[in-house]
Design an enzyme around this catalytic site. Structure first.
Site, mmCIF file in Angstrom:
data_model
loop_
_atom_site.group_PDB
_atom_site.id
_atom_site.type_symbol
_atom_site.label_atom_id
_atom_site.label_comp_id
_atom_site.label_asym_id
_atom_site.label_seq_id
_atom_site.Cartn_x
_atom_site.Cartn_y
_atom_site.Cartn_z
ATOM 1 N N SER A 21 0.844 -1.188 0.000
ATOM 2 C CA SER A 21 0.000 0.000 0.000
ATOM 3 C C SER A 21 0.882 1.242 0.000
ATOM 4 O O SER A 21 2.073 1.167 -0.319
ATOM 5 C CB SER A 21 -0.940 -0.040 1.215
ATOM 6 O OG SER A 21 -1.941 0.935 1.095
ATOM 7 N N ASN A 22 0.330 2.389 0.324
ATOM 8 C CA ASN A 22 1.109 3.631 0.347
ATOM 9 C C ASN A 22 0.583 4.544 1.456
ATOM 10 O O ASN A 22 -0.359 4.193 2.155
ATOM 11 C CB ASN A 22 1.045 4.312 -1.026
ATOM 12 C CG ASN A 22 -0.378 4.631 -1.419
ATOM 13 O OD1 ASN A 22 -1.034 5.456 -0.809
ATOM 14 N ND2 ASN A 22 -0.884 3.923 -2.432
ATOM 15 N N ARG A 23 1.193 5.717 1.590
ATOM 16 C CA ARG A 23 0.928 6.573 2.747
ATOM 17 C C ARG A 23 -0.252 7.520 2.564
ATOM 18 O O ARG A 23 -0.448 8.412 3.382
ATOM 19 C CB ARG A 23 2.197 7.359 3.076
ATOM 20 C CG ARG A 23 3.287 6.469 3.658
ATOM 21 C CD ARG A 23 4.615 7.194 3.722
ATOM 22 N NE ARG A 23 4.498 8.489 4.394
ATOM 23 C CZ ARG A 23 5.435 9.425 4.368
ATOM 24 N NH1 ARG A 23 6.539 9.220 3.684
ATOM 25 N NH2 ARG A 23 5.249 10.558 5.008
ATOM 26 N N SER A 24 -1.031 7.361 1.510
ATOM 27 C CA SER A 24 -2.166 8.283 1.310
ATOM 28 C C SER A 24 -3.141 8.221 2.493
ATOM 29 O O SER A 24 -3.541 7.147 2.938
ATOM 30 C CB SER A 24 -2.907 7.886 0.026
ATOM 31 O OG SER A 24 -4.136 8.563 -0.037
ATOM 32 N N ALA A 88 -4.752 7.294 -4.358
ATOM 33 C CA ALA A 88 -3.389 6.854 -4.649
ATOM 34 C C ALA A 88 -3.447 5.351 -4.929
ATOM 35 O O ALA A 88 -3.263 4.528 -4.032
ATOM 36 C CB ALA A 88 -2.489 7.157 -3.464
#
Ligand code: CTP
Length: 222
Positions: A21-24, A88
């Site tokens: 995943s990502n930091r959004s 994102a």
């Protein structure tokens, strides 16, 4: 008008307990949803996992993976007048999802990734699109050049570009807005809630200019 908004990250499963995943945080997308509701519009909010409560009165669609977000967007896009793809979305996902937890072994571990489908580009490619299409671009370098290339490649009407190092997980952002006709607009650093209200006004102005509502065909902006 009806706004479709995507927000937050996606999660791409590796096995039952792990994902990419990502930091959004989803804050920008949720703020746009709130601003559109406050301005009296209908909102379909398609969101990946976040810690935020969905604004009241939205049609809220909760998704996890990029494939789920792709399907939800395609299911609802034609009900929208303005589609704002703020999420994102992961660019890659594991080639295979292990049904069992992957056990630790000695030595290196290689994970094969395959590209996900680009949701914004898939909408931009549609010949008969009747809604305004807005994409976001989070960059760390060559902001304007990279965002201009995304506008062209994904064939959208507007790209909202920001420096990922300022915007990610933050309550503030600084925006560079690029329009299809080459026009640009900057909004200096401000709370996301303020930026969201400005963006909604900009999208509506562009949408009413761009679309001839009588037979809803795409016309060139004057
Ligand atoms: N996007 C999408 N589907 C994807 C990837 C991105 O719809 N699979 C959308 C995002 O919601 C955003 C825009 O495309 O509106 C740009 O996303 P961004 O992550 O900045 O760009 P990428 O196309 O992923 O390119 P890169 O990672 O190389 O910057």
């Amino acid at each position: 008008m009806t706004f479709l908004i995507t927000a937050g990250p996606t999660r791409e499963a590796i096995d039952p307990v792990r994902y990419i995943s990502n930091r959004s945080s989803g804050k920008m997308g949720y703020a746009i949803a709130e601003a559109a509701l406050d301005a009296g519009h209908d909102v379909i909010l398609i969101s990946g996992p976040t810690n935020l409560a969905p604004p009241r009165n939205t049609k809220f669609v909760s998704v996890s993976t990029s494939d789920e977000m792709f399907d939800a967007v395609h299911q609802h896009a034609d009900s929208s007048d303005v589609s704002v793809l703020c999420a994102a979305v992961a660019d890659y996902k594991p080639a295979q999802v292990s049904p069992l937890k992957i056990k630790k072994r000695a030595g290196e571990f290689w994970l094969e990734l395959v590209p996900t489908r680009d949701i914004l580009q898939s909408l931009g490619r549609r010949q008969n699109r009747k809604f305004l299409l807005v994409g976001f671009a989070a960059e760390t370098d060559h902001l304007e050049a990279n965002a201009r290339e995304k506008l062209r490649k994904k064939n959208c009407d507007i790209i909202v570009a920001n420096d990922a190092r300022i915007g990610m997980e933050s309550d503030e952002n600084e925006l560079l807005i690029l329009f299809r006709d080459g026009e640009t607009k900057r909004i200096s650093r401000a709370p996301k809630k303020f930026l969201a209200r400005e963006l909604v006004k900009i999208f509506l102005k562009f949408a009413t200019k761009k679309f001839d509502k009588k037979d809803v065909t795409i016309t060139e902006r004057t």
